[in-house]
Design an enzyme around this catalytic site. Structure first.
Site, PDB file in Angstrom:
ATOM      1  N   CYS A  75       0.877  -1.131   0.011  1.00 48.00           N
ATOM      2  CA  CYS A  75       0.069  -0.108   0.028  1.00 48.00           C
ATOM      3  C   CYS A  75       0.918   1.150  -0.007  1.00 48.00           C
ATOM      4  CB  CYS A  75      -1.058  -0.089   1.245  1.00 48.00           C
ATOM      5  SG  CYS A  75      -1.815   1.347   1.330  1.00 48.00           S
ATOM      6  N   HIS A 164      -2.848  -3.585 -10.674  1.00 43.56           N
ATOM      7  CA  HIS A 164      -3.798  -2.517 -11.316  1.00 43.56           C
ATOM      8  C   HIS A 164      -4.034  -2.664 -12.673  1.00 43.56           C
ATOM      9  CE1 HIS A 164      -2.859   0.047  -7.556  1.00 43.56           C
ATOM     10  NE2 HIS A 164      -1.507  -0.555  -7.470  1.00 43.56           N
ATOM     11  N   GLU A 213     -10.274   0.857  -4.945  1.00 41.82           N
ATOM     12  CA  GLU A 213      -9.391  -0.404  -4.346  1.00 41.82           C
ATOM     13  C   GLU A 213      -9.743  -1.617  -4.035  1.00 41.82           C
ATOM     14  OE1 GLU A 213      -6.130   1.050  -1.893  1.00 41.82           O
ATOM     15  OE2 GLU A 213      -6.843   2.899  -1.769  1.00 41.82           O
ATOM     16  N   CYS A 222      -4.580   6.634  -3.345  1.00 40.09           N
ATOM     17  CA  CYS A 222      -4.113   5.334  -3.681  1.00 40.09           C
ATOM     18  C   CYS A 222      -2.643   5.593  -4.279  1.00 40.09           C
ATOM     19  CB  CYS A 222      -5.036   4.272  -4.653  1.00 40.09           C
ATOM     20  SG  CYS A 222      -3.953   2.675  -4.772  1.00 40.09           S
ATOM     21  N   GLY A 225      -1.542   3.122  -7.009  1.00 38.97           N
ATOM     22  CA  GLY A 225      -2.419   3.459  -8.096  1.00 38.97           C
ATOM     23  C   GLY A 225      -1.841   4.639  -8.904  1.00 38.97           C
TER      24      GLY A 225
END
Length: 278
Positions: A75, A164, A213, A222, A225
């Site tokens: 993360c 992703h 997410e 994110c 991301g």
């Protein structure tokens, strides 16, 4: 038993941080993490992050449970928060750490400006490594048509330690995220589900992003991301290698450097501390 925690947020992507340095396994179960993340009956967060002992020569290890109890590999906003949390725990003045994650070793560095810059490593583009079955295992999924909700989207798939799926749109504000997000996340071509980013390019060095997410739903930011989206933007000749990504919670500075590594810079802010019974 009462367990101490610290609440952090990175651009509104919020986390419960737990000092787990004396144990190699998380002090909470996924089921307990779901309860703690509940915004009505718990503390409220997008996930719970544990600072564990390092592995394979790293300073620390990071584990995270999403608000639905699932465990992602990494993360980006969370690791910035973890770096601040570790710095507070150590109180040593140290500013850089090597952190083991399920998505690889990450190196966050606290800057004099109060930001955290993270060496996120090299993006993975091969379909089998993301993973996705959208194309054959050794191919790259760049600008590939994908049918979702009765519409064809051109998508690019990137892994930043977690999967992703990025698509470029004319108006990101018009995207029905709560409807489309779950359909992308659970699409059969993503065997481990996927995070999904919708990107509107305002300039080659400035884009807007909304994200769904995996395991957390719509969030205000994110980090992985944003990194994946700039990589996809470069691959699709939409973005510069150094690009500002505007998310609902604020902006991240992303650079896909010529050495192949991705660098993310952004804030991490402590919100409050507390204890909760387990």
């Amino acid at each position: 038993m009462n367990l101490e925690f610290t609440k952090y947020q990175g651009l509104g992507n919020d986390f419960i941080l737990i000092d787990n340095r004396e144990n190699s396994e998380p002090l909470l179960t996924p089921e307990q993490a779901i309860q703690w993340c509940d915004r009505h009956f718990g503390i409220g967060a997008d996930g719970v992050i544990f600072a564990l002992p390092g592995e394979n020569g790293t300073d620390y290890s990071m584990r995270i449970f999403n608000s639905d109890g699932s465990e992602p590999e990494m993360c980006g906003n969370g690791i910035r928060c973890l770096a601040h949390f570790i710095a507070e725990l150590e109180a040593s003045g140290r500013t850089e750490y090597r952190i083991h994650t399920l998505g690889g070793v990450m190196v966050p560095r606290l800057t004099a400006e109060g930001q955290v810059q993270v060496d996120m490593g090299e993006p993975q583009l091969v379909a089998a490594q993301i993973p996705t079955t959208l194309v054959q295992g050794e191919e790259k999924a760049i600008a590939i048509p994908l049918e979702v909700a009765g519409q064809t989207w051109n998508v690019t798939c990137v892994s930043m330690g977690n999967p992703h799926c990025i698509t470029f749109v004319e108006d990101v504000a018009a995207i029905p995220l709560e409807t489309l997000g779950p359909q992308f996340e659970h699409h059969p071509v993503f065997p481990q589900r996927t995070n999904t980013e919708f990107i509107q390019v305002l300039r080659s060095d400035y884009v807007k992003m909304r994200v769904w997410e995996r395991g957390a739903g719509a969030t205000l930011a994110c980090g992985t991301g944003a990194c994946a989206s700039v990589v996809a933007g470069v691959l699709n000749s939409q973005c510069d290698r150094r690009t500002t990504v505007e998310l609902p919670g604020g902006c991240l500075e992303i650079e896909w450097a010529t050495n192949g590594r991705v660098y993310m810079s952004g804030p991490a802010v402590q919100v409050f501390k507390g204890t909760l019974a387990i």
